[in-house]
Design a protein around this motif. Structure first.
Motif, PDB file in Angstrom:
ATOM      1  N   ALA A 140       3.236  -8.851  -0.283  1.00  0.00           N
ATOM      2  CA  ALA A 140       4.048  -7.632  -0.180  1.00  0.00           C
ATOM      3  C   ALA A 140       2.759  -6.108   0.185  1.00  0.00           C
ATOM      4  CB  ALA A 140       4.729  -6.936  -1.272  1.00  0.00           C
ATOM      5  N   THR A 141       2.320  -6.322  -0.204  1.00  0.00           N
ATOM      6  CA  THR A 141       0.861  -5.293   0.152  1.00  0.00           C
ATOM      7  C   THR A 141       0.148  -5.400   1.345  1.00  0.00           C
ATOM      8  OG1 THR A 141      -0.569  -5.933  -1.404  1.00  0.00           O
ATOM      9  CG2 THR A 141       0.361  -4.218  -2.697  1.00  0.00           C
ATOM     10  N   LEU A 142       0.569  -7.197   2.376  1.00  0.00           N
ATOM     11  CA  LEU A 142      -0.145  -7.157   3.363  1.00  0.00           C
ATOM     12  C   LEU A 142      -0.248  -6.090   4.573  1.00  0.00           C
ATOM     13  CD1 LEU A 142      -2.530  -9.220   4.313  1.00  0.00           C
ATOM     14  CD2 LEU A 142      -0.432 -10.530   4.780  1.00  0.00           C
ATOM     15  N   PRO A 143       1.472  -5.417   4.401  1.00  0.00           N
ATOM     16  CA  PRO A 143       1.464  -3.929   5.537  1.00  0.00           C
ATOM     17  C   PRO A 143       0.321  -3.415   5.493  1.00  0.00           C
ATOM     18  CG  PRO A 143       3.150  -4.729   4.803  1.00  0.00           C
ATOM     19  CD  PRO A 143       2.190  -5.809   3.613  1.00  0.00           C
ATOM     20  N   VAL A 144      -0.306  -2.648   4.181  1.00  0.00           N
ATOM     21  CA  VAL A 144      -0.800  -2.132   4.086  1.00  0.00           C
ATOM     22  C   VAL A 144      -2.555  -2.430   4.490  1.00  0.00           C
ATOM     23  CG1 VAL A 144      -2.351  -0.619   2.361  1.00  0.00           C
ATOM     24  CG2 VAL A 144      -0.313  -0.827   1.842  1.00  0.00           C
ATOM     25  N   THR A 145      -2.632  -3.184   4.390  1.00  0.00           N
ATOM     26  CA  THR A 145      -3.961  -4.010   5.104  1.00  0.00           C
ATOM     27  C   THR A 145      -4.392  -3.950   6.018  1.00  0.00           C
ATOM     28  OG1 THR A 145      -4.532  -4.861   2.731  1.00  0.00           O
ATOM     29  CG2 THR A 145      -5.847  -5.822   4.673  1.00  0.00           C
ATOM     30  N   ILE A 146      -2.895  -5.111   7.290  1.00  0.00           N
ATOM     31  CA  ILE A 146      -2.568  -4.820   8.687  1.00  0.00           C
ATOM     32  C   ILE A 146      -2.563  -3.640   8.812  1.00  0.00           C
ATOM     33  CG2 ILE A 146      -1.214  -5.021  10.339  1.00  0.00           C
ATOM     34  CD1 ILE A 146       0.222  -7.955   8.734  1.00  0.00           C
ATOM     35  N   LEU A 147      -2.189  -2.457   8.463  1.00  0.00           N
ATOM     36  CA  LEU A 147      -2.084  -0.735   9.082  1.00  0.00           C
ATOM     37  C   LEU A 147      -3.512  -0.438   9.202  1.00  0.00           C
ATOM     38  CD1 LEU A 147       1.011   0.416   7.873  1.00  0.00           C
ATOM     39  CD2 LEU A 147       0.982   0.094   9.652  1.00  0.00           C
ATOM     40  N   MET A 148      -4.011  -0.831   8.026  1.00  0.00           N
ATOM     41  CA  MET A 148      -6.021  -0.777   7.783  1.00  0.00           C
ATOM     42  C   MET A 148      -6.591  -1.136   9.452  1.00  0.00           C
ATOM     43  SD  MET A 148      -5.804   2.475   5.882  1.00  0.00           S
ATOM     44  CE  MET A 148      -7.205   1.698   6.330  1.00  0.00           C
ATOM     45  N   LEU A 149      -6.377  -2.215   9.076  1.00  0.00           N
ATOM     46  CA  LEU A 149      -7.283  -3.219  10.171  1.00  0.00           C
ATOM     47  C   LEU A 149      -6.544  -2.181  11.342  1.00  0.00           C
ATOM     48  CD1 LEU A 149      -6.585  -6.472   8.809  1.00  0.00           C
ATOM     49  CD2 LEU A 149      -9.014  -4.789   9.031  1.00  0.00           C
ATOM     50  N   VAL A 150      -5.521  -2.585  11.866  1.00  0.00           N
ATOM     51  CA  VAL A 150      -5.077  -2.070  13.362  1.00  0.00           C
ATOM     52  C   VAL A 150      -5.561   0.052  13.381  1.00  0.00           C
ATOM     53  CG1 VAL A 150      -3.148  -1.423  14.582  1.00  0.00           C
ATOM     54  CG2 VAL A 150      -3.865  -3.923  13.024  1.00  0.00           C
ATOM     55  N   LEU A 151      -5.666   1.142  12.525  1.00  0.00           N
ATOM     56  CA  LEU A 151      -5.191   2.198  13.082  1.00  0.00           C
ATOM     57  C   LEU A 151      -6.413   2.636  12.380  1.00  0.00           C
ATOM     58  CD1 LEU A 151      -1.379   2.326  12.177  1.00  0.00           C
ATOM     59  CD2 LEU A 151      -2.136   2.117  14.433  1.00  0.00           C
ATOM     60  N   SER A 152      -7.379   1.937  11.342  1.00  0.00           N
ATOM     61  CA  SER A 152      -8.684   2.729  11.088  1.00  0.00           C
ATOM     62  C   SER A 152      -8.948   3.475  12.103  1.00  0.00           C
ATOM     63  CB  SER A 152      -9.325   2.508  10.219  1.00  0.00           C
ATOM     64  OG  SER A 152      -8.801   1.767   8.740  1.00  0.00           O
ATOM     65  N   ALA A 153      -9.871   2.842  13.302  1.00  0.00           N
ATOM     66  CA  ALA A 153     -10.708   3.151  14.499  1.00  0.00           C
ATOM     67  C   ALA A 153      -9.397   4.683  14.699  1.00  0.00           C
ATOM     68  CB  ALA A 153     -10.706   2.252  14.826  1.00  0.00           C
ATOM     69  N   ARG A 154      -8.466   4.247  14.893  1.00  0.00           N
ATOM     70  CA  ARG A 154      -7.419   5.642  15.460  1.00  0.00           C
ATOM     71  C   ARG A 154      -7.288   6.757  14.776  1.00  0.00           C
ATOM     72  NH1 ARG A 154      -5.327   0.763  17.260  1.00  0.00           N
ATOM     73  NH2 ARG A 154      -5.086   0.409  19.652  1.00  0.00           N
ATOM     74  N   SER A 155      -7.406   6.415  13.423  1.00  0.00           N
ATOM     75  CA  SER A 155      -7.388   7.470  12.344  1.00  0.00           C
ATOM     76  C   SER A 155      -8.834   8.553  12.931  1.00  0.00           C
ATOM     77  CB  SER A 155      -7.209   7.068  10.919  1.00  0.00           C
ATOM     78  OG  SER A 155      -7.360   8.386  10.376  1.00  0.00           O
ATOM     79  N   GLY A 156      -9.736   7.822  12.871  1.00  0.00           N
ATOM     80  CA  GLY A 156     -10.896   8.096  13.382  1.00  0.00           C
ATOM     81  C   GLY A 156     -11.056   9.017  14.129  1.00  0.00           C
ATOM     82  N   GLY A 157     -11.036   8.514  15.551  1.00  0.00           N
ATOM     83  CA  GLY A 157     -10.903   9.219  16.670  1.00  0.00           C
ATOM     84  C   GLY A 157     -10.115   9.981  16.392  1.00  0.00           C
ATOM     85  N   LEU A 158      -8.798  10.654  16.084  1.00  0.00           N
ATOM     86  CA  LEU A 158      -7.695  11.476  16.160  1.00  0.00           C
ATOM     87  C   LEU A 158      -8.659  12.589  14.842  1.00  0.00           C
ATOM     88  CD1 LEU A 158      -5.406  12.437  16.587  1.00  0.00           C
ATOM     89  CD2 LEU A 158      -4.571  11.606  15.003  1.00  0.00           C
ATOM     90  N   ALA A 159      -9.516  12.510  14.162  1.00  0.00           N
ATOM     91  CA  ALA A 159      -9.877  13.362  12.889  1.00  0.00           C
ATOM     92  C   ALA A 159     -10.718  14.437  14.324  1.00  0.00           C
ATOM     93  CB  ALA A 159     -10.306  12.965  11.655  1.00  0.00           C
TER      94      ALA A 159
END
Length: 492
Positions: A307-326
């Motif tokens: 049930a919590t797997l979507p959190v991890t998938i989002l982190m795997l996919v979007l972490s780099a983009r979040s860092g670039g956005l910042a």
């Protein structure tokens, strides 16, 4: 002595990466699988809510108290040596966890596991930074974060499978072959030290910090069962005095592990305050959601883990983009919007009732929470690093890591008290449902507070202004799931 730079694509480089990823991945994996097994452990060992809290917090208490000291030991005595020692301690204590006949033995073994984690966690990334040549270091760190993130990603599913198919004890037995492999091939990793690390270790500060955390945690966990007894009042007072003595010691000490002068930076202090309140909310999510799904909604362990797997998938996919956005727009907006999205996700989860479907009831809150987490994890760490002098980057990372661990520790200790989940109420579906709703609302308030603090104190140019004033290059935002689910990146 510093080892010659190793190429990432070389055989030696692959060995360094494999050993450090396996060692640290073992600790990351353990952090996610135990939450899934918690209700089953409690029923099997007839554990109260307080005992379940100690199963989690015994580990976190030792880790938070000693992680900075573990990094210092590695710098002085050899990073590989301390890393391997940590792996041995962690593996042996995992074996004791697996065969624990009582909850008291399990709690003791978890505390020892935390000691091992404090020794191996800072060493893994420090070995990579010291071993690889400068041109390959960013890719090596990226590979480390990605591969250890996979360990966090598979943890809930793997833990749920092991509990369902075998036993909760298999969750801990899993560490034995991994630990033995790391120790067996550790000789492939070069030994490194920090030649500038001088002066005595701050053992007094570590002891006082541990006393402060232990006393406060004990009073919060045992208070609901024992009331305002003399024992609780004394331990609470000892904890508060321990914290006061810790601050005094760190302010006066010649070689403190937490130099209080670093908090003279408004940006450094603000980023750590945001870390504390937001990671307290995150700790509430991971502590209670999986248990709520099993106890109140009737999920199997593997279903709750998935049930919590979507959190991890989002982190795997979007972490780099979040860092670039910042880096492009500054950390203020991500660190404001991210906590507010976490707040929204937690409030959505506070509306979930028994009988609700996963897709319509649970999934929306989990997804919104995960999106908010992707906006927080990398930028908050980068802001902390930007506020510190380059010579203190490792200390800054370690402090931020410890702040996140302490926030999680206190959250797990305090929330059952606030949510009236003491004693055996934790296992009663109606009581768990009511308590979960209260806990999510409290956690949502904490996360909202973090967003407000960020908006009022973090500036848009935080990732550029500080380094430029010191004549340094702008900070590169850390990315990757390793800095998310288990807190900010490990201390170096």
């Amino acid at each position: 002595m510093t080892a010659p730079g190793i190429a990432l694509g070389s055989g030696a480089g692959r060995w360094v990466l494999a050993v450090t990823v396996l060692g640290s991945g073992m600790a990351f994996l353990d952090g996610t699988v135990v939450n899934v097994a918690l209700p089953t452990i409690g029923r099997d060992l007839e554990a109260s809510t307080a005992s379940l809290q100690w199963i989690l917090n015994g580990y976190t208490l030792a880790l938070a108290s000693l992680i900075l000291l573990g990094g210092s030991l590695g710098d002085r005595l050899g990073r590989r040596r301390i890393f391997v020692l940590g792996v041995i301690v962690f593996t042996c204590s995992s074996a004791v966890c697996a065969v624990s006949p009582t909850v008291e033995v399990l709690i003791f073994a978890r505390i020892v596991q935390g000691v091992g984690g404090a020794l191996l966690t800072p060493g893994s990334l420090a070995i990579i930074e010291a071993s690889f040549r400068a041109s390959d270091r960013p890719r090596a760190i990226g590979a480390w974060t990605g591969l250890t993130g996979v360990a966090s990603a598979v943890g809930p599913l793997l833990g749920g499978y092991l509990v369902s198919a075998f036993s909760w004890r298999a969750v801990f037995l899993l560490n034995l072959p991994v630990g033995a492999t790391v120790v067996g091939f550790a000789h492939r990793v070069p030994e490194t030290r920090d030649p500038s690390a001088r002066g005595p270790l701050d053992t007094r500060g570590a002891l006082l910090g541990a006393i402060g955390l232990a006393g406060t945690t004990y009073a919060l966990i045992e208070g609901p069962e024992k009331g305002l007894s003399g024992e609780i009042i004394v331990t609470a007072a000892v904890g508060l005095l321990g914290f006061a003595a810790f601050l005094f010691s760190e302010g006066r000490g010649k070689n403190p592990m937490v130099p209080l002068s670093m908090f003279a930076s408004r940006l450094f202090t603000a980023a750590n305050v945001v870390t504390f309140v937001v990671y307290a909310a995150i700790g509430a999510f991971f502590f209670l959601l999986i248990s709520f799904l099993q106890i109140s909604l009737g999920y199997s362990p593997i279903g709750a883990g998935a049930a919590t797997l979507p959190v991890t998938i989002l982190m795997l996919v979007l972490s780099a983009r979040s860092g670039g956005l910042a880096q492009r727009i500054g950390p203020r907006i991500p660190l404001t919007v991210g906590p507010l999205m976490i707040t929204a996700g937690l409030l959505l989860l506070a509306r979930v009732e028994p009988g609700d479907s996963y897709v319509a009831g649970v999934l929306p809150g989990v997804v919104v929470f995960g999106l908010g987490l992707t906006l927080v994890a990398s930028p908050v760490t980068a802001t902390v690093m930007a506020a510190a002098d380059q010579s203190r980057a490792g200390i800054a990372s370690g402090i931020n890591n410890a702040v996140a661990r302490v926030a999680n520790l206190l959250s797990v200790a305090a929330l059952p008290l606030l949510a009236d989940l003491g004693g055996q109420r934790f296992y009663q579906p109606a009581a768990m449902t009511h308590g979960f709703h209260i806990a999510m609302i409290v956690a949502a308030g904490l996360s909202a507070l973090g967003g407000a603090v960020a908006w009022l104190t973090i500036t848009d140019d935080a990732l550029e202004a500080e380094p430029k004033r010191r004549g340094q290059e702008p900070v590169t935002v850390p990315t990757g799931p390793a800095c998310s689910l288990a807190g900010p990146p490990p201390a170096r």
